[in-house]
Design an enzyme around this catalytic site. Structure first.
Site, short mmCIF file in Angstrom:
data_model
loop_
_atom_site.label_atom_id
_atom_site.label_comp_id
_atom_site.label_asym_id
_atom_site.label_seq_id
_atom_site.Cartn_x
_atom_site.Cartn_y
_atom_site.Cartn_z
CB THR A 1 10.83 28.04 5.06
OG1 THR A 1 11.07 27.81 3.68
CG2 THR A 1 9.65 27.20 5.51
CB ILE A 30 4.91 22.52 -5.78
CG1 ILE A 30 3.83 23.26 -6.58
CG2 ILE A 30 4.40 22.13 -4.39
CD1 ILE A 30 2.64 22.39 -6.94
#
Lengths: 133, 170
Positions: A1, A30
């Site tokens: 990320t 998700i």
């Protein structure tokens, strides 16, 4: 990320976060990144936060929003970042990291994982790191 | 006030072999964002520029270099928030685009919605002029190796509290 938090010359706060998720995730999984308050949060009146780490834990803890609300209650950016990340880790037994800028440009950086790369620019000087302390 | 920007390039059990690339890419990203601020750009422009820089860099788990799902595909997500209006744009389950953050920015600016996913997000991106790229062009060797390690372990990494695997966390 990856993530970024900025405060511009007009005092506006913005945050961006982007990720490929976790390796071997189920198709259709998700994580925290697109869920506002978990991976990303920005409020001109308080602060901005981008998070990284164990997504399922971050989203259960609403990590970004929890940091912002601590700052709103009067805690400084770095303490709020550390307190929330450690709180999530203690409660959910997984690690995370976060970067924070208060509306005044105060910096918060903390991670409970082994490492997290980060960098910021203040007064033309780059500060960066990946290890604790 | 003096503008300021901070970036991160991900947390986890980053192995020594990845440290230099992470630091180089993180510094490049913060400079990209800071340059935008120095030119009078907005905080939104700056954070998008910084993240775009890292989405292009295989050292990070975003855009090119993203980790793989169980089907061996890159399936990405991104979000962006404007603190002035508490406005947001986000995408999830998006494939075949190099810069999910820029699509999220378009959701913020050009859509009445906050979060678009999957086929709908792809359709929106194409309508807004984003071009797809071959899915394999987003896949790095490191991401392939990380998936193989995951399949061998047979369970999700839980950072250093659980198994040690660089693919274990975002």
């Amino acid at each position: 990320t990856v993530g970024a938090v900025a405060v511009d010359a007009n005092g506006h706060v913005a945050v961006a976060t982007s990720t490929g998720g976790m390796s071997g995730k189920a198709v259709g999984r998700i994580g925290d990144t697109p869920q506002i308050g978990s991976g990303t949060y920005a409020d001109d009146n308080i602060a901005g936060v981008s998070t990284t780490g164990h997504g399922e834990s971050i989203l259960k803890y609403c990590l970004a929003h929890s940091i912002v609300k601590l700052i709103e209650s009067g805690v400084d950016a770095n303490t709020a970042t550390k307190k929330s990340v450690l709180g999530m880790t203690k409660r959910l037994n997984n690690t995370a990291g976060a970067i924070t800028l208060s509306k005044n440009g105060d910096v918060g950086v903390y991670f409970s994982s082994n490492r997290m790369s980060w960098a910021y620019v203040r007064d033309g000087k780059i500060y960066y790191g990946i290890e604790h302390d | 006030m003096k503008p300021i920007i901070i970036v991160h390039g991900g947390a986890g059990d980053i192995p020594d072999s990845r440290v230099t690339g992470k630091l180089t890419g993180t510094k490049a990203a913060v400079i990209a964002g800071h340059d935008v601020l120095l030119k009078g750009g907005s905080a939104l422009d700056a954070v998008e520029a910084a993240v775009v820089s890292m989405e292009k860099d295989e050292n990070f788990n975003a855009g090119y270099g993203s980790v793989l799902n169980l089907d061996g595909e890159v399936e990405m997500e991104a979000s962006i928030m404007d603190g002035a209006r508490l406005d947001v744009g986000a995408v999830t389950l998006i494939k075949d685009f190099l810069h999910p953050i820029s699509i999220a920015r378009k959701v913020l600016s050009d859509s009445p919605h906050s979060l678009l996913g999957g086929e709908g997000a792809k359709r929106f991106a194409l309508q807004k002029g984003f071009e797809t790229i071959p899915p394999e062009s987003l896949i790095s060797q490191n991401a392939k190796d990380a998936l193989q390690k995951f399949l061998k372990h047979g369970e999700f990494g839980r950072t250093e509290i659980g198994i040690k695997d660089e693919g274990g966390v975002g």
